[in-house]
Design an enzyme around this catalytic site. Structure first.
Site, PDB file in Angstrom:
ATOM      1  N   THR A 113       0.845  -1.194   0.000  1.00 15.88           N
ATOM      2  CA  THR A 113       0.000   0.000   0.000  1.00 15.88           C
ATOM      3  C   THR A 113       0.880   1.242   0.000  1.00 15.88           C
ATOM      4  OG1 THR A 113      -1.810  -1.121   1.158  1.00 15.88           O
ATOM      5  CG2 THR A 113      -1.723   1.279   1.345  1.00 15.88           C
ATOM      6  N   THR A 155       4.551   4.623  -3.364  1.00 18.56           N
ATOM      7  CA  THR A 155       5.639   3.931  -4.055  1.00 18.56           C
ATOM      8  C   THR A 155       5.126   2.658  -4.718  1.00 18.56           C
ATOM      9  OG1 THR A 155       7.123   4.766  -2.346  1.00 18.56           O
ATOM     10  CG2 THR A 155       8.011   3.098  -3.814  1.00 18.56           C
ATOM     11  N   ASP A 190       6.304  -4.055  -1.222  1.00 15.98           N
ATOM     12  CA  ASP A 190       5.634  -3.039  -0.413  1.00 15.98           C
ATOM     13  C   ASP A 190       6.586  -1.878  -0.167  1.00 15.98           C
ATOM     14  OD1 ASP A 190       3.662  -1.807   1.078  1.00 15.98           O
ATOM     15  OD2 ASP A 190       3.400  -3.460   2.503  1.00 15.98           O
ATOM     16  N   GLY A 211       2.980   1.586   8.198  1.00 12.74           N
ATOM     17  CA  GLY A 211       1.653   1.881   8.714  1.00 12.74           C
ATOM     18  C   GLY A 211       1.228   3.319   8.551  1.00 12.74           C
ATOM     19  N   GLY A 212       2.051   4.114   7.842  1.00  8.68           N
ATOM     20  CA  GLY A 212       1.654   5.494   7.607  1.00  8.68           C
ATOM     21  C   GLY A 212       0.351   5.605   6.839  1.00  8.68           C
ATOM     22  N   GLU A 229      -0.624  -5.629   5.875  1.00  5.66           N
ATOM     23  CA  GLU A 229       0.714  -5.651   5.290  1.00  5.66           C
ATOM     24  C   GLU A 229       1.600  -6.673   5.999  1.00  5.66           C
ATOM     25  OE1 GLU A 229       1.206  -1.060   3.695  1.00  5.66           O
ATOM     26  OE2 GLU A 229       1.684  -1.525   5.769  1.00  5.66           O
TER      27      GLU A 229
END
Length: 229
Positions: free
Chosen positions: A29, A32, A85, A99-100, A107
């Site tokens: 997620t 990037t 990721d 986790g931002g 994830e």
């Protein structure tokens, strides 16, 4: 394209070289990862790769569907060959803060059930020590104030994540997130263990000994197994 996005695209292009025909791929997620999804769609459309994706968030699922990337649910017999990721921070030992974007539970679940985990990032994410970026911790709604107080025994500076309009942010799992100041004195492994013992903590954004490879712009960093021996 600005230099930061150029670095993200470089990293995504290198990560795409790990993709083989027939793979099931964990799709991370974040901004990037969007560059990697574009690379994946090109492999499917131009190279006729038969690939399926397992998504770490509803946002990624939405983007994958727009690009016609086949998606499968995570089930008990799902075998994930590769997960790609991003990260909010990457230290010299490939430990991560993630986790931002609020997807840390999914994830981590997908990453820990993958044969290979490749992290892609621009150079701003590479740090000597984790902690400039707040550590996200996903907690249940029920009892959230009590859970926050318990977490503050280990991380005294915490805040409940909110949306731009002031409402409380909710994850895809309908939970809350605390953003916590990580101190350099914290032993990451010990902290992770202590936080996970708190009832109501769903998952933390500490990803320790999970990433196999990090690609930062054009530079590949591989995990040093000796540090975990």
């Amino acid at each position: 394209m600005n230099s930061q996005n150029s670095h993200k695209k470089n990293a995504a292009s290198i990560a795409a070289k790990y993709v083989k025909d027939g793979m099931t791929i964990g799709l991370g997620t974040g901004s990037t990862v969007q560059f990697f999804l574009d690379e994946l769609a090109e492999l499917i459309n131009k190279e006729n790769f038969s690939i399926t994706g397992v998504c770490t968030s509803s946002a990624t699922e939405h983007e994958a569907q727009k690009l016609n990337i086949p998606i499968v649910p995570l089930q008990k017999d799902t075998l994930i060959d590769l997960t790609v990721d991003g990260a909010d921070e990457i230290d010299n030992h490939l430990n991560l803060i993630k986790g931002g974007g609020g997807a840390l539970y999914r994830e981590k679940l997908i990453a820990k059930n993958s044969k290979t985990v490749v992290i892609i990032a621009d150079e701003s994410k590479k740090v000597d020590f984790l902690g400039a970026f707040p550590l996200p911790i996903e907690i249940t709604k029920f009892g959230n104030e009590l859970i926050q107080r318990k977490i503050e025994d280990f991380l005294p500076s915490t805040s409940l994540r909110k949306n731009a309009d002031g409402s409380v942010f909710e994850t895809d799992n309908n939970n809350y997130i605390l953003d916590c100041k990580l101190e350099h004195t914290n032993s990451l492994l010990h902290l992770e263990e202590e936080l996970k013992l708190i009832t109501g903590v769903v998952e933390t954004g500490l990803f320790i000994n999970i990433a196999d490879i990090a690609i930062v712009n054009n530079n590949k960093i591989e995990k040093d197994e000796s540090q975990y021996a």
